[in-house]
Design a protein around this motif. Structure first.
Motif, PDB file in Angstrom:
ATOM      1  N   ASP A   1       9.372   6.449  -0.509  1.00 57.31           N
ATOM      2  CA  ASP A   1       9.050   5.531  -1.795  1.00 57.31           C
ATOM      3  C   ASP A   1       7.858   4.523  -1.517  1.00 57.31           C
ATOM      4  O   ASP A   1       7.331   3.965  -2.239  1.00 57.31           O
ATOM      5  CB  ASP A   1      10.090   5.043  -2.596  1.00 57.31           C
ATOM      6  CG  ASP A   1      10.959   6.042  -3.264  1.00 57.31           C
ATOM      7  OD1 ASP A   1      10.746   6.883  -3.294  1.00 57.31           O
ATOM      8  OD2 ASP A   1      12.259   5.631  -3.156  1.00 57.31           O
ATOM      9  N   HIS A   2       7.568   4.296  -0.129  1.00 56.09           N
ATOM     10  CA  HIS A   2       6.293   3.307   0.533  1.00 56.09           C
ATOM     11  C   HIS A   2       5.158   4.059   0.662  1.00 56.09           C
ATOM     12  O   HIS A   2       4.331   3.422   0.926  1.00 56.09           O
ATOM     13  CB  HIS A   2       7.069   2.660   1.274  1.00 56.09           C
ATOM     14  CG  HIS A   2       8.394   1.839   1.266  1.00 56.09           C
ATOM     15  ND1 HIS A   2       8.212   0.515   0.181  1.00 56.09           N
ATOM     16  CD2 HIS A   2       9.546   1.931   1.677  1.00 56.09           C
ATOM     17  CE1 HIS A   2       9.672   0.284   0.217  1.00 56.09           C
ATOM     18  NE2 HIS A   2      10.207   0.874   1.036  1.00 56.09           N
TER      19      HIS A   2
ATOM     20  N   MET B   1       1.903   5.728  -1.320  1.00 50.72           N
ATOM     21  CA  MET B   1       1.458   6.074  -2.968  1.00 50.72           C
ATOM     22  C   MET B   1       0.165   6.594  -2.611  1.00 50.72           C
ATOM     23  O   MET B   1      -0.738   6.141  -2.282  1.00 50.72           O
ATOM     24  CB  MET B   1       1.255   4.516  -3.278  1.00 50.72           C
ATOM     25  CG  MET B   1       0.689   4.439  -4.811  1.00 50.72           C
ATOM     26  SD  MET B   1       1.869   5.588  -5.792  1.00 50.72           S
ATOM     27  CE  MET B   1       1.470   5.137  -7.325  1.00 50.72           C
ATOM     28  N   PRO B   2      -0.281   7.992  -3.122  1.00 53.66           N
ATOM     29  CA  PRO B   2       0.672   8.626  -3.876  1.00 53.66           C
ATOM     30  C   PRO B   2       1.587   9.062  -2.739  1.00 53.66           C
ATOM     31  O   PRO B   2       1.419   9.849  -1.759  1.00 53.66           O
ATOM     32  CB  PRO B   2      -0.034   9.825  -4.558  1.00 53.66           C
ATOM     33  CG  PRO B   2      -1.105  10.020  -3.448  1.00 53.66           C
ATOM     34  CD  PRO B   2      -1.379   8.619  -2.896  1.00 53.66           C
ATOM     35  N   ARG B   3       2.907   9.571  -3.306  1.00 53.12           N
ATOM     36  CA  ARG B   3       3.966  10.173  -2.653  1.00 53.12           C
ATOM     37  C   ARG B   3       3.697  11.795  -2.700  1.00 53.12           C
ATOM     38  O   ARG B   3       4.106  12.378  -1.749  1.00 53.12           O
ATOM     39  CB  ARG B   3       5.185  10.049  -3.331  1.00 53.12           C
ATOM     40  CG  ARG B   3       6.467  10.848  -2.751  1.00 53.12           C
ATOM     41  CD  ARG B   3       7.111  10.473  -1.489  1.00 53.12           C
ATOM     42  NE  ARG B   3       7.772  11.672  -0.746  1.00 53.12           N
ATOM     43  CZ  ARG B   3       9.038  12.043  -1.190  1.00 53.12           C
ATOM     44  NH1 ARG B   3       9.784  11.397  -2.335  1.00 53.12           N
ATOM     45  NH2 ARG B   3       9.487  13.004  -0.298  1.00 53.12           N
TER      46      ARG B   3
ATOM     47  N   GLU C   1      -0.974  15.117  -7.288  1.00 55.19           N
ATOM     48  CA  GLU C   1      -0.869  15.654  -8.811  1.00 55.19           C
ATOM     49  C   GLU C   1      -0.848  16.976  -8.952  1.00 55.19           C
ATOM     50  O   GLU C   1      -1.537  17.703  -8.320  1.00 55.19           O
ATOM     51  CB  GLU C   1      -1.860  14.995  -9.550  1.00 55.19           C
ATOM     52  CG  GLU C   1      -1.733  15.292 -11.062  1.00 55.19           C
ATOM     53  CD  GLU C   1      -2.791  14.566 -11.913  1.00 55.19           C
ATOM     54  OE1 GLU C   1      -2.846  14.830 -13.154  1.00 55.19           O
ATOM     55  OE2 GLU C   1      -3.328  13.517 -11.503  1.00 55.19           O
TER      56      GLU C   1
ATOM     57  N   PRO D   1      -2.564   8.473   1.585  1.00 54.78           N
ATOM     58  CA  PRO D   1      -1.758   7.522   0.586  1.00 54.78           C
ATOM     59  C   PRO D   1      -1.914   6.143   1.231  1.00 54.78           C
ATOM     60  O   PRO D   1      -2.728   5.919   2.328  1.00 54.78           O
ATOM     61  CB  PRO D   1      -0.389   7.630   1.169  1.00 54.78           C
ATOM     62  CG  PRO D   1      -0.528   8.452   2.495  1.00 54.78           C
ATOM     63  CD  PRO D   1      -1.808   9.047   2.726  1.00 54.78           C
TER      64      PRO D   1
ATOM     65  N   SER E   1       2.972   1.015   2.021  1.00 56.12           N
ATOM     66  CA  SER E   1       3.473  -0.101   1.974  1.00 56.12           C
ATOM     67  C   SER E   1       4.812  -0.390   2.755  1.00 56.12           C
ATOM     68  O   SER E   1       5.104   0.431   3.492  1.00 56.12           O
ATOM     69  CB  SER E   1       3.640  -0.719   0.605  1.00 56.12           C
ATOM     70  OG  SER E   1       4.753   0.406   0.004  1.00 56.12           O
TER      71      SER E   1
ATOM     72  N   LYS F   1       0.319  -3.784   3.660  1.00 55.90           N
ATOM     73  CA  LYS F   1      -0.070  -2.360   3.341  1.00 55.90           C
ATOM     74  C   LYS F   1      -1.176  -1.806   4.157  1.00 55.90           C
ATOM     75  O   LYS F   1      -2.135  -2.597   4.686  1.00 55.90           O
ATOM     76  CB  LYS F   1      -0.460  -2.332   1.751  1.00 55.90           C
ATOM     77  CG  LYS F   1       0.346  -2.753   1.069  1.00 55.90           C
ATOM     78  CD  LYS F   1      -0.119  -2.733  -0.454  1.00 55.90           C
ATOM     79  CE  LYS F   1       0.958  -2.937  -1.597  1.00 55.90           C
ATOM     80  NZ  LYS F   1       0.292  -3.072  -2.941  1.00 55.90           N
TER      81      LYS F   1
ATOM     82  N   LYS G   1      -4.313   1.399   4.234  1.00 56.51           N
ATOM     83  CA  LYS G   1      -4.701   2.652   3.594  1.00 56.51           C
ATOM     84  C   LYS G   1      -5.240   3.296   4.491  1.00 56.51           C
ATOM     85  O   LYS G   1      -6.126   2.799   5.358  1.00 56.51           O
ATOM     86  CB  LYS G   1      -5.983   2.125   2.498  1.00 56.51           C
ATOM     87  CG  LYS G   1      -6.382   3.512   2.223  1.00 56.51           C
ATOM     88  CD  LYS G   1      -6.249   3.945   0.742  1.00 56.51           C
ATOM     89  CE  LYS G   1      -7.242   4.765   0.011  1.00 56.51           C
ATOM     90  NZ  LYS G   1      -6.921   6.263   0.097  1.00 56.51           N
TER      91      LYS G   1
END
Length: 165
Positions: free
Chosen positions: A63-64, A66-68, A71, A104, A107, A140, A142
């Protein structure tokens, strides 16, 4: 990391994300055991055991990311999903990216720390050259890109992240 437990469900007809089966090309367990994934599953151990017994302290932390998932990725598909395990002290994280994952933001890392990144190719069992990145004041990072400089993975990848000594 569940995406690489075996790598094919073709032997039992579970083919989401794989080539469709017909009565003519129906696979059996004996066919599936000869797929390259049969050898590649051994690389999972090499990856997880690279920090010795520390793998036993890893807990689910997907869950940490983003995106998991990318799309349009199917909930039961084999492409576009990212997974992360992390120790409670946030010293070690192990990630698995399926083919077609987007880069992703990670975080829940320690803030303002240098982390070592070591990419692992689960198709060949080879480690790539390591690098480092600093987490921001919120913990975090990136990821710049996947190996090869792409923003969307063109194969499965694994990544080990640990606090730099």
């Amino acid at each position: 990391l569940a995406g690489h437990i075996y790598g094919t469900g073709a032997y039992d007809g579970t083919t989401v994300g794989e080539y469709p089966l017909t009565s003519i090309n129906r696979r059996t367990i004996w066919d599936a055991l000869n797929y390259p994934a049969g050898e590649q599953v051994g690389y999972l151990r090499k990856f997880l055991m690279s920090e010795g017994a520390a793998y036993t302290k890893l807990r689910l932390a997907s869950d940490h990311l983003m995106p998991r998932k990318t799309e349009g990725s199917q909930p039961d598909g084999l492409d576009g999903w990212a997974f992360m395990l992390q120790t409670e002290d946030k010293q070690l994280s192990m990630l698995y990216f399926e083919n077609k994952c987007e880069v992703p933001v990670i975080s829940a890392l320690l803030p303002d720390r240098k982390y070592m990144f070591e990419w692992f190719d689960p198709l060949s069992g080879a480690w790539l050259e390591s690098s480092s990145m600093d987490s921001d004041d919120e913990g975090k990072i990136k990821i710049n890109s996947f190996p090869g400089g792409v923003d969307v993975s063109d194969q499965d990848w694994a990544l080990k992240i640990k606090v730099s000594p």
